[in-house]
Motif scaffolding. Sequence first.
Motif, PDB file in Angstrom:
ATOM      1  N   PHE A  34       8.640 -49.009 -30.817  1.00  0.00           N
ATOM      2  CA  PHE A  34       7.877 -49.108 -32.373  1.00  0.00           C
ATOM      3  C   PHE A  34       8.916 -48.901 -33.376  1.00  0.00           C
ATOM      4  O   PHE A  34       9.771 -48.430 -33.009  1.00  0.00           O
ATOM      5  CB  PHE A  34       6.826 -48.346 -32.262  1.00  0.00           C
ATOM      6  N   TYR A  36       8.391 -47.774 -37.122  1.00  0.00           N
ATOM      7  CA  TYR A  36       7.440 -47.118 -38.218  1.00  0.00           C
ATOM      8  C   TYR A  36       8.278 -46.981 -39.433  1.00  0.00           C
ATOM      9  O   TYR A  36       9.541 -46.874 -39.732  1.00  0.00           O
ATOM     10  CB  TYR A  36       6.772 -45.933 -37.738  1.00  0.00           C
ATOM     11  N   LEU A  44       3.088 -42.501 -42.404  1.00  0.00           N
ATOM     12  CA  LEU A  44       3.770 -43.345 -41.429  1.00  0.00           C
ATOM     13  C   LEU A  44       2.772 -44.607 -41.310  1.00  0.00           C
ATOM     14  O   LEU A  44       1.619 -44.546 -40.903  1.00  0.00           O
ATOM     15  CB  LEU A  44       4.041 -42.670 -40.202  1.00  0.00           C
ATOM     16  N   LYS A  49       5.682 -53.526 -32.921  1.00  0.00           N
ATOM     17  CA  LYS A  49       5.449 -53.049 -31.516  1.00  0.00           C
ATOM     18  C   LYS A  49       5.839 -53.910 -30.496  1.00  0.00           C
ATOM     19  O   LYS A  49       5.499 -55.110 -30.486  1.00  0.00           O
ATOM     20  CB  LYS A  49       4.093 -52.181 -31.153  1.00  0.00           C
ATOM     21  N   PHE A  90      11.875 -45.690 -38.795  1.00  0.00           N
ATOM     22  CA  PHE A  90      11.978 -44.774 -37.780  1.00  0.00           C
ATOM     23  C   PHE A  90      11.647 -45.795 -36.526  1.00  0.00           C
ATOM     24  O   PHE A  90      10.723 -46.608 -36.120  1.00  0.00           O
ATOM     25  CB  PHE A  90      11.064 -43.767 -37.593  1.00  0.00           C
ATOM     26  N   ARG A  96       6.378 -42.084 -20.142  1.00  0.00           N
ATOM     27  CA  ARG A  96       6.249 -40.848 -19.423  1.00  0.00           C
ATOM     28  C   ARG A  96       7.342 -40.159 -19.193  1.00  0.00           C
ATOM     29  O   ARG A  96       8.319 -40.736 -18.578  1.00  0.00           O
ATOM     30  CB  ARG A  96       5.254 -41.190 -18.107  1.00  0.00           C
ATOM     31  N   THR A 100       4.109 -35.898 -18.844  1.00  0.00           N
ATOM     32  CA  THR A 100       3.305 -36.360 -19.959  1.00  0.00           C
ATOM     33  C   THR A 100       3.693 -37.529 -20.543  1.00  0.00           C
ATOM     34  O   THR A 100       4.823 -37.748 -20.630  1.00  0.00           O
ATOM     35  CB  THR A 100       3.120 -35.199 -20.946  1.00  0.00           C
ATOM     36  N   TYR A 101       2.836 -38.117 -21.314  1.00  0.00           N
ATOM     37  CA  TYR A 101       3.036 -39.360 -21.963  1.00  0.00           C
ATOM     38  C   TYR A 101       3.475 -38.752 -23.551  1.00  0.00           C
ATOM     39  O   TYR A 101       2.847 -38.058 -24.212  1.00  0.00           O
ATOM     40  CB  TYR A 101       1.909 -40.153 -22.105  1.00  0.00           C
ATOM     41  N   LYS A 102       4.560 -39.407 -23.963  1.00  0.00           N
ATOM     42  CA  LYS A 102       5.164 -39.062 -25.381  1.00  0.00           C
ATOM     43  C   LYS A 102       5.412 -40.226 -26.155  1.00  0.00           C
ATOM     44  O   LYS A 102       5.956 -41.292 -25.688  1.00  0.00           O
ATOM     45  CB  LYS A 102       6.172 -38.072 -24.957  1.00  0.00           C
ATOM     46  N   TYR A 103       5.658 -39.850 -27.411  1.00  0.00           N
ATOM     47  CA  TYR A 103       6.407 -40.761 -28.197  1.00  0.00           C
ATOM     48  C   TYR A 103       7.392 -40.031 -29.053  1.00  0.00           C
ATOM     49  O   TYR A 103       7.286 -38.923 -29.758  1.00  0.00           O
ATOM     50  CB  TYR A 103       5.277 -41.148 -29.478  1.00  0.00           C
ATOM     51  N   ILE A 104       8.385 -40.648 -28.661  1.00  0.00           N
ATOM     52  CA  ILE A 104       9.893 -39.712 -29.226  1.00  0.00           C
ATOM     53  C   ILE A 104      10.452 -40.716 -30.337  1.00  0.00           C
ATOM     54  O   ILE A 104      10.729 -41.957 -30.111  1.00  0.00           O
ATOM     55  CB  ILE A 104      10.885 -39.769 -28.053  1.00  0.00           C
ATOM     56  N   PHE A 105      10.589 -39.891 -31.454  1.00  0.00           N
ATOM     57  CA  PHE A 105      11.210 -40.451 -32.746  1.00  0.00           C
ATOM     58  C   PHE A 105      12.802 -40.405 -32.653  1.00  0.00           C
ATOM     59  O   PHE A 105      13.415 -39.583 -32.224  1.00  0.00           O
ATOM     60  CB  PHE A 105      10.575 -39.912 -33.913  1.00  0.00           C
ATOM     61  N   GLY A 106      13.297 -41.556 -33.005  1.00  0.00           N
ATOM     62  CA  GLY A 106      14.779 -41.538 -33.627  1.00  0.00           C
ATOM     63  C   GLY A 106      14.969 -40.616 -34.699  1.00  0.00           C
ATOM     64  O   GLY A 106      13.954 -40.364 -35.617  1.00  0.00           O
ATOM     65  N   THR A 107      16.369 -40.657 -35.269  1.00  0.00           N
ATOM     66  CA  THR A 107      16.511 -39.751 -36.367  1.00  0.00           C
ATOM     67  C   THR A 107      16.190 -40.301 -37.806  1.00  0.00           C
ATOM     68  O   THR A 107      16.347 -39.819 -38.604  1.00  0.00           O
ATOM     69  CB  THR A 107      18.028 -39.374 -36.285  1.00  0.00           C
ATOM     70  N   GLY A 108      15.911 -41.690 -37.724  1.00  0.00           N
ATOM     71  CA  GLY A 108      15.451 -42.300 -39.006  1.00  0.00           C
ATOM     72  C   GLY A 108      16.934 -43.091 -39.510  1.00  0.00           C
ATOM     73  O   GLY A 108      17.775 -42.569 -39.636  1.00  0.00           O
TER      74      GLY A 108
END
Lengths: 115, 114
Positions: A34, A36, A44, A49, A90, A96, A100-108
């Motif tokens: 994604f 954002y 945000l 996507k 971002f 997974r 757990t299922y996660k959404y991980i952000f880059g540093t921007g």
Amino acid sequence: AQSVTQLDSHVSVSEGTPVLLRCNYSSSYSPSLFWYVQHPNKGLQLLLKYTSAATLVKGINGFEAEFKKSETSFHLTKPSAHMSDAAEYFCVVSGRSSGTYKYIFGTGTRLKVLA
Amino acid sequence: SAVISQKPSRDICQRGTSLTIQCQVDSQVTMMFWYRQQPGQSLTLIATANQGSEATYESGFVIDKFPISRPNLTFSTLTVSNMSPEDSSIYLCSVVGAGFTEAFFGQGTRLTVV
């Protein structure tokens, strides 16, 4: 484990010129990716996507991104920058990780648009 | 899409006190997350709020400092306990619906600890 790397912390372009914001990802599985955008003091907003359908994804406000598995990249582009595009962008990977299922952000990447 | 109401939108708190942030969604969602965004930085995942059970915390975050509740599919709270100035940040609630597509975000809670 999964992660994203945004290769540029700051990008400056002149109004009317193309925008390129770079993102590389790492994922053990087929990722969802994604972009954002966050305008100053705003929430945000999802730009676009990728969820394993078409590799070229079109989003809002003229932005698009291409998923390239061979290069593990998901760069964001726009043909012509507008002053209103100035914001923080971002890149996000989801999947997974550790059960757990996660959404991980880059540093921007902070995009500056010059008049 | 999902509409998220996060309260309070901002607060100034004394060190040593606690603040509870509420997140209400207008529809049932599969997953709820809490993030922290420190000034000028990206979002860091604090924990996944699990309905009816203990939250799953990321490395560097512990339940004693950030207790989380999720009593049902549309509501969660995050408490920032025994606050210090280093806890000054924006705290965001995020939700994901069925199908694990995009995440939606609340407007955030801007916390200042003095």
